[in-house]
Design an enzyme around this catalytic site. Structure first.
Site, PDB file in Angstrom:
ATOM      1  N   HIS A 111      31.845  71.160  34.760  1.00 22.42           N
ATOM      2  CA  HIS A 111      30.605  71.925  34.639  1.00 22.42           C
ATOM      3  C   HIS A 111      29.990  72.249  36.008  1.00 22.42           C
ATOM      4  O   HIS A 111      29.329  73.276  36.171  1.00 22.42           O
ATOM      5  CB  HIS A 111      29.611  71.099  33.804  1.00 22.42           C
ATOM      6  CG  HIS A 111      28.437  71.858  33.319  1.00 22.42           C
ATOM      7  ND1 HIS A 111      28.393  72.468  32.086  1.00 22.42           N
ATOM      8  CD2 HIS A 111      27.232  72.131  33.902  1.00 22.42           C
ATOM      9  CE1 HIS A 111      27.227  73.065  31.923  1.00 22.42           C
ATOM     10  NE2 HIS A 111      26.502  72.882  33.017  1.00 22.42           N
ATOM     11  N   HIS A 164      32.389  80.498  34.008  1.00 20.64           N
ATOM     12  CA  HIS A 164      33.187  81.277  33.059  1.00 20.64           C
ATOM     13  C   HIS A 164      33.123  82.743  33.416  1.00 20.64           C
ATOM     14  O   HIS A 164      32.224  83.174  34.130  1.00 20.64           O
ATOM     15  CB  HIS A 164      32.672  81.070  31.629  1.00 20.64           C
ATOM     16  CG  HIS A 164      31.325  81.660  31.371  1.00 20.64           C
ATOM     17  ND1 HIS A 164      30.158  81.085  31.845  1.00 20.64           N
ATOM     18  CD2 HIS A 164      30.941  82.792  30.736  1.00 20.64           C
ATOM     19  CE1 HIS A 164      29.127  81.832  31.489  1.00 20.64           C
ATOM     20  NE2 HIS A 164      29.567  82.884  30.818  1.00 20.64           N
TER      21      HIS A 164
HETATM   22 ZN    ZN Z   1      29.929  72.618  30.771  1.00 20.81          ZN
END
Ligand code: ZN
Ligand code: ZN
Length: 339
Positions: A111, A164
């Site tokens: 993350h 992303h």
């Molecule tokens: Zn994440």
């Protein structure tokens, strides 16, 4: 003195406002960002939360048996694979059934990562995942155009922190893309050469807007840059479509993309940005007049009334100063990189 410059690709005018010029450092993020955690329990893209995403389309495995990159369908897709691209025309009202593909490319299980901090091999795997989907979807006759893009940060339009990017394949070609295509075709007809190849060669000779150049790619600030630090990464070899990229070029592009994003990250304090792969429409394989490239747009200023009303941008950082600043911004050593 200020100067009006014409964008070679769009023929749009840009005001380079030297009187209002800002030093790059003035545009940098003032406060340090909060370090995100490596794992966030309710983040659907984090390692271990794979059951929170729609079914996987593609996976790049990691050495430890987990994954490095995943592509999944977007849970809140703009278009539907189940719709039919049927056209209806009722007088002035034209519509097409909302067929399309909307993927999310989860670039890392971690993350807290960002492209600038990944290693080159990892970025290359993200690019290979793009290419694999691009190649596959290009074969579908219902798809007219494929856009691969990344939104980084709130000002770039994303609220999801986990690294992303996205791919949207549409059944129509936008008039913006068509317009640029027309300009490129007209240039080719008139001068007998690809306008992008011409620009790359000229910029390499003049040097002042070059950020970096490698065996296969050139990163530069365009002459009529519409916004501060707008950066293009262009392949030296003529190719109309991103799908035509070779294995050696992908490896090189990963290095260049990470370096440019790293320079923005370190030089401007992790700015919000968008990048897009600007490629020819799926139906136009191998054309001689269009040349794909990556466009990186840091979100350092806001689009305001003049831009909306006139279609013209005011840029307060001359591209020559932006290029010089980026050339001089040193990269910190990223994990596993050969620098
Ligand atoms: Zn994440
Ligand atoms: Zn070209």
């Amino acid at each position: 003195m200020p100067e009006l410059r014409q964008n070679f690709f769009t023929r749009e005018w840009v005001i380079i406002a030297t009187e209002r010029a800002k030093r790059p450092k003035e545009l940098a993020r003032k406060q340090a960002l909060k370090e995100p955690a490596e794992f966030v329990a309710n983040c659907p893209f984090c390692l271990g939360n794979e059951d929170k995403t729609p079914p996987e389309v593609l996976r790049v495995p990691a050495h430890d048996g987990a994954w490095q990159v995943r592509i999944v369908a977007n849970k809140f897709a703009a278009l539907s694979r189940d719709a039919q691209p049927v056209r209806t025309i009722h007088r002035s009202r034209r519509a097409v059934g909302g067929f399309g593909v909307h993927d999310v490319i989860i670039e890392t299980p971690n993350h807290a990562h960002t492209t600038a901090l990944l290693d080159d091999a990892h970025v290359a795997n993200v690019l290979r995942a793009y290419k694999s989907r691009y190649d596959e979807l290009s074969q579908d006759p219902r798809i007219a155009h494929i856009t691969i893009f990344k939104n980084h940060g709130l000002d770039a339009g994303t609220s999801l922190e986990h690294p992303h990017s996205q791919l949207i394949a549409t059944p129509v070609i936008s008039s913006q893309v068509r317009g640029r295509f027309q300009v490129a075709l007209q240039h080719y007809d008139e001068f007998g050469e690809c306008m992008f190849c011409q620009m790359i060669n000229e910029e390499l000779m003049e040097e002042e807007r070059i950020v970096l150049a490698t065996e296969h790619f050139v990163a530069l600030e365009p002459f009529a840059s519409p916004t501060p630090f707008a950066t293009y990464i262009m392949p030296r070899r003529h190719m109309a479509n991103f799908g035509d990229i070779s294995a050696a070029e992908i490896t090189d592009l990963a290095r260049v993309l990470r370096k440019v994003l790293g320079k923005l990250y370190h030089g401007l304090g992790n700015p919000d940005f968008n990048y897009t792969l600007r490629s020819a429409p799926a139906e136009s394989h191998g054309v001689r007049y269009f040349h794909w490239y990556v466009s990186i747009i840091p979100r350092l200023t806001r689009v305001a009334g003049f831009e909306l009303g006139s279609g013209m941008f005011i840029n307060t950082v001359p591209p020559e100063s932006a290029a010089e600043f980026l050339r001089n911004t040193k990269m910190e050593i990223a994990v596993g990189s050969g620098e």
